[in-house]
Design a protein around this motif. Structure first.
Motif, PDB file in Angstrom:
ATOM      1  N   PHE A  11       0.832  -1.206   0.000  1.00 22.34           N
ATOM      2  CA  PHE A  11       0.000   0.000   0.000  1.00 22.34           C
ATOM      3  C   PHE A  11       0.868   1.257   0.000  1.00 22.34           C
ATOM      4  N   GLU A  12       1.836   1.310   0.872  1.00 12.07           N
ATOM      5  CA  GLU A  12       2.693   2.488   1.016  1.00 12.07           C
ATOM      6  C   GLU A  12       3.647   2.662  -0.177  1.00 12.07           C
ATOM      7  N   ALA A  13       4.078   1.571  -0.795  1.00 16.70           N
ATOM      8  CA  ALA A  13       5.063   1.644  -1.881  1.00 16.70           C
ATOM      9  C   ALA A  13       4.434   1.723  -3.273  1.00 16.70           C
ATOM     10  N   SER A  14       3.130   1.599  -3.364  1.00 16.36           N
ATOM     11  CA  SER A  14       2.476   1.588  -4.672  1.00 16.36           C
ATOM     12  C   SER A  14       2.729   2.878  -5.449  1.00 16.36           C
ATOM     13  N   PRO A  15       2.981   2.759  -6.749  1.00 11.28           N
ATOM     14  CA  PRO A  15       3.135   3.954  -7.584  1.00 11.28           C
ATOM     15  C   PRO A  15       1.784   4.612  -7.902  1.00 11.28           C
ATOM     16  N   ASP A  16       0.697   3.947  -7.546  1.00 10.34           N
ATOM     17  CA  ASP A  16      -0.654   4.470  -7.777  1.00 10.34           C
ATOM     18  C   ASP A  16      -1.230   5.048  -6.492  1.00 10.34           C
ATOM     19  N   ALA A  17      -2.043   6.086  -6.645  1.00 11.11           N
ATOM     20  CA  ALA A  17      -2.739   6.655  -5.491  1.00 11.11           C
ATOM     21  C   ALA A  17      -3.793   5.665  -5.022  1.00 11.11           C
ATOM     22  N   MET A  18      -3.838   5.424  -3.718  1.00  9.08           N
ATOM     23  CA  MET A  18      -4.825   4.517  -3.133  1.00  9.08           C
ATOM     24  C   MET A  18      -5.454   5.165  -1.920  1.00  9.08           C
TER      25      MET A  18
END
Length: 62
Positions: A11-18
């Motif tokens: 979740f924290e490392a994703s390149p996408d906004a979540m």
């Protein structure tokens, strides 16, 4: 089996906004990419209604 820690890391490392939004439409969590994309601090967004992120519709000119 993935742990909560594993999910948090993704979740924290994703390149996408979540965003994590509850049933009432309140933002409960967001990752760093979401903070960067929307331009508000984590503190400003956490606990806010998700509608805050949706621009108001402007009437079309006649």
């Amino acid at each position: 089996m993935l742990t909560e820690r594993d999910y948090r890391a993704v979740f924290e490392a994703s390149p996408d906004a979540m965003l994590i939004v509850d049933a009432e439409g309140t933002i409960r969590d967001l990752n760093p990419r979401a903070v960067a994309m929307f331009g508000w601090s984590r503190e400003e967004m956490d606990g806010s209604p998700v509608e805050r992120l949706v621009p108001c519709r402007q009437p079309r000119p006649a």
